[in-house]
Write an enzyme that holds these catalytic residues in place. Structure first.
Site, PDB file in Angstrom:
ATOM      1  N   HIS A 231       0.824  -1.204   0.000  1.00 48.01           N
ATOM      2  CA  HIS A 231       0.000   0.000   0.000  1.00 48.01           C
ATOM      3  C   HIS A 231       0.865   1.263   0.000  1.00 48.01           C
ATOM      4  O   HIS A 231       0.541   2.247  -0.652  1.00 48.01           O
ATOM      5  CB  HIS A 231      -0.900  -0.016   1.242  1.00 48.01           C
ATOM      6  CG  HIS A 231      -1.890   1.088   1.288  1.00 48.01           C
ATOM      7  ND1 HIS A 231      -3.189   0.930   0.866  1.00 48.01           N
ATOM      8  CD2 HIS A 231      -1.770   2.377   1.680  1.00 48.01           C
ATOM      9  CE1 HIS A 231      -3.820   2.081   1.002  1.00 48.01           C
ATOM     10  NE2 HIS A 231      -2.989   2.974   1.500  1.00 48.01           N
ATOM     11  N   HIS A 299     -10.541   2.502  -1.607  1.00 43.14           N
ATOM     12  CA  HIS A 299     -10.769   2.052  -0.229  1.00 43.14           C
ATOM     13  C   HIS A 299     -11.637   0.804  -0.283  1.00 43.14           C
ATOM     14  O   HIS A 299     -12.749   0.764   0.226  1.00 43.14           O
ATOM     15  CB  HIS A 299     -11.417   3.162   0.595  1.00 43.14           C
ATOM     16  CG  HIS A 299     -10.756   3.372   1.922  1.00 43.14           C
ATOM     17  ND1 HIS A 299     -11.408   3.796   3.046  1.00 43.14           N
ATOM     18  CD2 HIS A 299      -9.474   3.191   2.313  1.00 43.14           C
ATOM     19  CE1 HIS A 299     -10.564   3.896   4.056  1.00 43.14           C
ATOM     20  NE2 HIS A 299      -9.388   3.532   3.641  1.00 43.14           N
TER      21      HIS A 299
END
Lengths: 962, 256
Positions: A231, A299
């Site tokens: 990430h 998300h």
């Protein structure tokens, strides 16, 4: 001992809540539920007099016109059951520590206005359920509809409120011995602590600390795991990849991002790009005074588990990225991918929420955050495919504007480390590592703390303060607290200096967090600033004036080390060099075996064109999204000049939006936002998906009037596990498609993000990846807002032109999808001379020759023509025999092929010659006229293919909306 | 003539203050965005201004009901200043969240005999963003809608705009319903969705106090002050500009 306050509607107004719950219960197979009464609960603890409780009930908690409030003292610790006769009761509350902005306001107001200090508050909901229900039904309703175990708990009967359990402050840092651990033990440790590190990375950490002659602390290990997560550092896009193509040829790719997308940006070399891939967002010039920033994030995993909170904090996060480049956010975008809304309950994978529930929660989450920040949510799409059922995609973007040259990027030794905004809690631990792993059937239970709940008003205040602090020059660097929390923010800002942090100074929501939890928490609405000591008093005063908490938690140093202390105790001490450059580079294998042939044979009988058109219009991906668009405030700011909905009834699907930032009305320039996304093409060939998505984003922007030489692009990849060579091979194809299309359109990429491991691993251990999905977002400049064009037909008698040639390109088309065929020919490729074509069309627009313009995408010419009719409530009569084609195409191919580079253009008869001249040298042809008949009639060689009223087109397109 | 000073009140969560300030400028006013903290601390005094606007937004997150906590600020911290301002006849405009706060604090309808009233969740059960047509009541004493002959158009953007009161007939009798939701052709909405976007009783979009100097309305006139903001400007669509509300307010303030 605490007080329980029940707020009951007095029957003066009725809501749809009960009806919605009953309807959703039916979809769960519970048909006996006949009525539902919903009440709001508040719980207060502290020393309160009866008169004070009466006052709070009357003046704060209930609206006396429509509600009544009652309170009672609960002396014992155990909840009681108080079911109404003939009914069941379910009460739902938040887990301790989950952000509860309403409870926070109750405490604040009661204290500030009425002096009731030292009270605690919690909230809950009470559902009284009536009908023919068994206890098992009630549990099912509670679990599936009324609560979400990730953030809430439920009781049958009266609940016990979740006052926060507090604990003593602690400087405890556990040492985690790594020396002598075997490979298996290292991997087991990585799994057990949710570190998401592979063997090589674990070994590198073991060896680093062996060199120091000590074991790492939990805080150090977690810091490295976060900083090194997919990430945060995008290991796959930086890896050394061994690639094998469909003919068995091998080549090495030295960093996928660098060799494709960034290479294109460098080759295109536009002078108006101010920042690409360096800051938290891409930045371009807008006018002499202002620059514009744009960032899109995903998300996905948080939204799969807790749709409202996941999407809510997704918006919050991407808005902070824009605040993090010192800009004022001015608009939000969202693109969502869900499973089918009518999926039978028994087909929902174990541990997943139903796609309906995911969609409802995600849309509410975006609505809540975007609207409360006062940002218009202007541009987006919703796509449906069964493969997104367990792993939905939530892309959220934010656009910002800032005076040029005010963003400051370099923390100096001696600068104070200042955290502003929300307080730190246990929420959101392990977000970065969690998003770097696949979802499994039990992720919801294990990773509960990874989900955060937002408080948009705190972020709104932070936004205002940062704009003022920027203009007053109060900081020398700023970044947001996102994934990895303070560890990432401070680690990144102090990369070239060093930093010393005192964790005991970090303001907490509740005491008892361990040092590593404070350091890694992903609590929302926080920014970190590097503040020269001389400026700190001014910043502190500014924050106090705006009610924003600001705390000095340490200083940037010149040691090159990241030192973290709790009081006197050192709980972490790592060199910045190892933190940022110690990560072993990944070597990965990728293979591309050629275009995937879809499973179904093309033997299905052809669907008549007219039926196919109606089926396409009512396909949920194509159908109207008006119900969702109207739940987002797309007007705030007063700058949405071409809105997401256009046409004579304000319901046509706009190709792109045109924005006019508030402070820029003195000149005629505007901003255009558009996007391109098409995972169906990607199933056939990710390269074709990438070029098609870039082309779609570009032509959507051009369709409303953007100057094609001002377009900047953003890429957002959502992919499965790149550890499988086939999966990575598809990613390579897509990245190369991005490069080639960016070069063809001379459109630089300025920002991008990848979200990998979008897979669901079921109880049987088998992974189900999403189809590789690429979102291309575009931002461009329109030279004069008064010249903006919409897609709605304007006047009967006007001519309709098609620009661009049609090819046999139905592979991956929506026609193939609805007819269950493979689709004739190839997936769509890049058109020849596309940029010159768009420039020519733009010149025609600037000359005032274009009355309406609509891009051809999902569903091809037929759907585009139908949408223009719907938006303008006017008919069209078209003859397709002479449209520009490559090869001899069948009527279906003319109607439904999804070739790129095509637009429909409405021109007044008097401008016919001028328009043709402007488009000279490009494929373009007049194919019909706008009519007053109210019908869409399409012929090919005289044969009528479609003859439908606009009313019927509209009903199909509108009716399927979810 | 000196431009009237307009105080645009900002509380935590206010978000349409900046475009409201621009509307005031275009209308000939001299706006200043002032934080409620600045008033509470005495750094600014309401009495130094000729007009007050409480703009749209989600003050304090609309926790406990839209505009509720802001209404407590008005009642507890600014009560006397605001009551004096209104009693002096100075114009006060509450838009959306500002209307909710003025209503829940009792400054609207401003006469105990005509209340209480509330603004609660839309009948549709969710937030609505759409353009509406507003019909001014020519009988109304409202200084902001005075002399308006044609309907004005502008967007609504709210989740809690449904006007509820037992005293609607009394409000109508006193002509305090300054603005009503209407169909595009100017005929009354008669409760029909979406012309009446939230289920408000009596199609009430905005009410004023009996003196006419305080107006609260749910729609956003500040978002239709130039032609290109209209959703159908590419079709030459127009309608009465919301700007007129600000022009009337500023003119009235200047004449005082």
């Amino acid at each position: 001992m605490y007080y329980r306050i029940t707020i009951q509607p007095n029957g003066r107004v009725h809501t749809h809540r009960a009806r919605d719950i009953i309807q959703d219960a039916h979809s769960l197979g519970i048909t006996g539920l006949r009525d539902v009464r919903v009440q709001t609960l508040y719980f207060l603890r502290g020393s309160l007099q009866p008169s004070q409780l009466d006052l709070l009930c009357a003046s704060l908690l209930a609206d006396p016109v429509i509600e009544t409030a009652t309170w009672k003292l609960i002396a014992g610790p155990y909840p009681q059951s108080t079911a109404p006769s003939g009914g069941w009761v379910v009460e739902v509350g938040l887990h301790p520590g989950v952000t509860d902005p309403v409870a926070h306001q109750v405490v604040k107001v009661a204290g500030e206005i009425w002096g009731m200090s030292d009270i605690e508050a919690a909230t809950g909901q009470r559902y009284e359920l009536f009908g023919d229900l068994r206890e098992a039904d009630v549990h099912l309703l509670a679990q599936k509809l009324l609560s979400n175990p990730t953030i809430q708990h439920y009781y049958l009967g009266e609940m016990a409120p979740a006052f926060i359990r507090t604990a003593e402050a602690s400087d405890e840092a556990q040492e985690i011995p790594l020396e002598g651990l075997s490979d298996e033990e290292l991997l087991a440790l990585s799994r057990q602590r949710l570190l998401a590190l592979n063997l090589e990375e674990m070994r590198a950490i073991r060896d680093y600390f062996a060199g120091l002659g000590r074991a790492p602390t939990d805080l150090e290990l977690e810091t490295l795991a976060q900083t090194w997560s997919e990430h945060c550092v995008h290991k796959t896009f930086k890896a050394l990849i061994e690639f094998e193509d469909e003919e068995g040829r091998r080549r090495q790719i030295d960093g996928l991002l660098r060799s494709t997308i960034r290479a294109a940006t460098e080759a295109v070399n536009k002078p108006w790009v101010r920042s690409a891939f360096v800051d938290n967002a891409g930045i371009i010039d807008f006018d002499d005074e202002y620059e514009v920033s744009f960032k899109v994030e995903t998300h996905n995993h948080p939204s799969a588990l807790e749709p409202f909170g996941g999407a809510n904090t997704g918006v919050g996060g991407v808005v902070r990225d824009i605040i993090g480049v010192s800009a004022r956010p001015i608009a939000v975008t969202d693109v969502l991918c869900f499973g089918p809304q009518d999926l039978p309950m028994e087909e929902v994978p174990v541990g997943s929420l139903h796609p309906r529930r995911i969609q409802a929660g995600v849309i509410s989450g975006i609505e809540d955050y975007g609207n409360k920040l006062g940002l218009p949510t202007v541009s987006g799409a919703i796509l449906y495919d069964k493969s997104y059922t367990a792993n939905p995609l939530v892309y959220v973007g934010c656009v910002g504007i800032a005076p040029k040259g005010r963003h400051r990027r370099q923390a100096q030794p001696g600068d104070r480390i200042v955290v502003i905004g929300g307080r730190t809690g246990r929420d959101g631990l392990h977000g970065a590592t969690f998003s770097s792993e696949a979802l499994t059937h039990e992720t919801g239970q294990v990773a509960g703390t990874a989900v955060q709940i937002g408080d948009p008003i705190v972020e709104k205040d932070v936004m205002e303060v940062v704009c003022l602090a920027r203009d007053q020059g109060l900081y020398s660097a700023i970044t947001d607290c996102g994934a990895g929390g303070l560890s990432s923010a401070v680690g990144e800002m102090g990369q070239h200096t060093g930093a010393l942090v005192q964790l005991e100074r970090v303001p907490l929501k509740y005491p008892g967090l361990k040092p590593w939890e404070i350091w890694l928490s992903e609590a929302q609405e926080r920014m970190v600033l590097a503040v020269p000591p001389a400026k700190w008093p001014a910043l502190e005063r500014l924050c106090r004036d705006w009610g924003v908490e600001a705390t000095d938690i340490g200083e940037f140093t010149d040691t090159g080390r990241l030192v973290v202390r709790y009081g006197e105790k050192v709980v972490g001490d790592i060199s910045m060099e190892f933190l940022h450059h110690g990560l072993p580079r990944r070597r990965m294998q990728a293979v591309w075996r050629g275009r995937r042939r879809l499973e179904q044979a093309s033997s299905t009988p052809a669907v008549p064109p007219q039926e196919a058109l109606l089926a396409l219009l009512s396909h949920p991906t194509i159908a109207s999204k008006e119900d969702t668009i109207r739940r987002y405030d797309h007007e705030v700011g007063g700058g949405t000049l071409i809105k997401p909905l256009v046409g004579v009834r304000d319901d046509g699907p706009s190709d792109a939006v045109v924005l006019k930032p508030l402070m820029t009305w003195k000149h005629p320039k505007g901003l255009v936002l558009s996007l391109g996304i098409n995972p169906q093409i990607g199933k056939a060939d990710p390269y074709a998906m990438a070029v098609s998505s870039v082309d779609e984003a570009v032509r959507n922007a051009v369709a409303v009037g953007a100057d094609p030489d001002t377009i900047a692009l953003l890429d957002n990849f959502c992919w499965g596990n790149p550890g499988r060579p086939e999966e990575l091979g598809r990613l390579v194809r897509a990245a190369e498609g991005c490069r080639d299309a960016a070069l063809a359109y001379q459109a630089p990429f300025i920002s991008g993000k990848d979200s990998l491991n979008n897979e669901y691993i079921g109880p049987d251990g088998r992974p189900t990846p999403i189809p590789g999905t690429l979102l291309i977002s575009a931002v461009a400049v329109i030279p004069d807002i008064a010249g903006a064009v919409t897609m709605a037909l304007k006047s009967p008698g006007n001519l309709l032109f098609i620009v661009g040639e049609t090819r046999r390109e139905l592979a991956g088309s929506h026609y193939a999808l609805i007819t269950g065929t493979e689709g004739a020919g190839e997936p769509p490729g890049l058109p020849a001379n596309g940029l010159a074509r768009y420039r020519a069309l733009h010149r025609a627009m600037r000359a005032g020759l274009v009355r309406a313009c609509h891009d051809l995408s999902e569903g091809g010419l037929a759907v585009a023509a139908a949408e223009m009719c719907i938006a303008g409530r006017l008919g069209l009569e078209l003859e397709l025999a002479d449209m520009p084609t490559v090869g001899d195409l069948s009527p279906e191919e003319r109607l439904f092929s999804e070739s790129n580079g095509r637009l429909l253009v409405e021109v007044v008869p008097a401008h016919r010659g001028a328009f043709i001249e402007m488009l000279a040298g490009h494929p373009a042809a007049e194919i019909g006229r706008v009519s007053e008949s109210g019908r869409l009639i399409i012929r090919s060689g005289g044969q009528v293919l479609v003859d439908l009223s606009v009313e019927e087109l509209w009903r199909h397109w509108r009716g399927a909306a979810c | 003539m000196l431009k009237p000073r307009i105080l645009i009140l900002h509380a935590s969560g206010t978000n349409r203050d900046r475009e409201t300030a621009w509307a005031c400028e275009l209308a000939g006013g001299n706006p200043e965005i002032v934080h409620v903290h600045q008033l509470r601390r005495g750094e600014r005094r309401l009495a130094d201004y000729q007009m007050l606007i409480i703009p749209g937004g989600f003050s304090y997150g609309d926790a406990l009901g839209a505009g509720k906590v802001l209404s407590l600020d008005l009642r507890h911290y600014l009560r006397e200043e605001l009551a004096g301002f209104i009693a002096a006849g100075k114009p006060v405009l509450g838009i959306c969240n500002g209307f909710q706060a003025l209503l829940k604090s009792g400054f609207l309808p401003g006469d105990a005999g005509l209340g209480p009233a509330t603004l609660t969740f839309n009948a549709s059960g969710h937030f609505e963003c759409r353009w509406v047509t507003l019909l001014p009541d020519p009988r109304s004493p409202c200084v902001f809608t005075r002399g308006m002959e044609e309907p004005i158009v502008c967007p609504v953007a709210h989740g809690e705009g449904r006007f509820i009161s037992d005293r609607v007939p009394a409000l109508e009798e006193h002509a305090l319903v300054a603005l009503r939701y209407a169909h595009e052709d100017g005929t009354p909405a008669c409760g029909q969705y979406p012309a009446n976007p939230n289920g408000s009783e009596g199609d009430i979009a905005g009410i004023c106090n009996p003196a006419g100097n305080v107006l609260g309305l749910m729609p956003h006139p500040e978002d239709y002050i130039v032609r290109y903001q209209h959703p159908r400007w590419p079709h030459d669509g127009r309608g009465g500009l919301g700007l007129q509300i600000f022009i009337n307010g500023v003119r009235y303030a200047a004449e005082m």
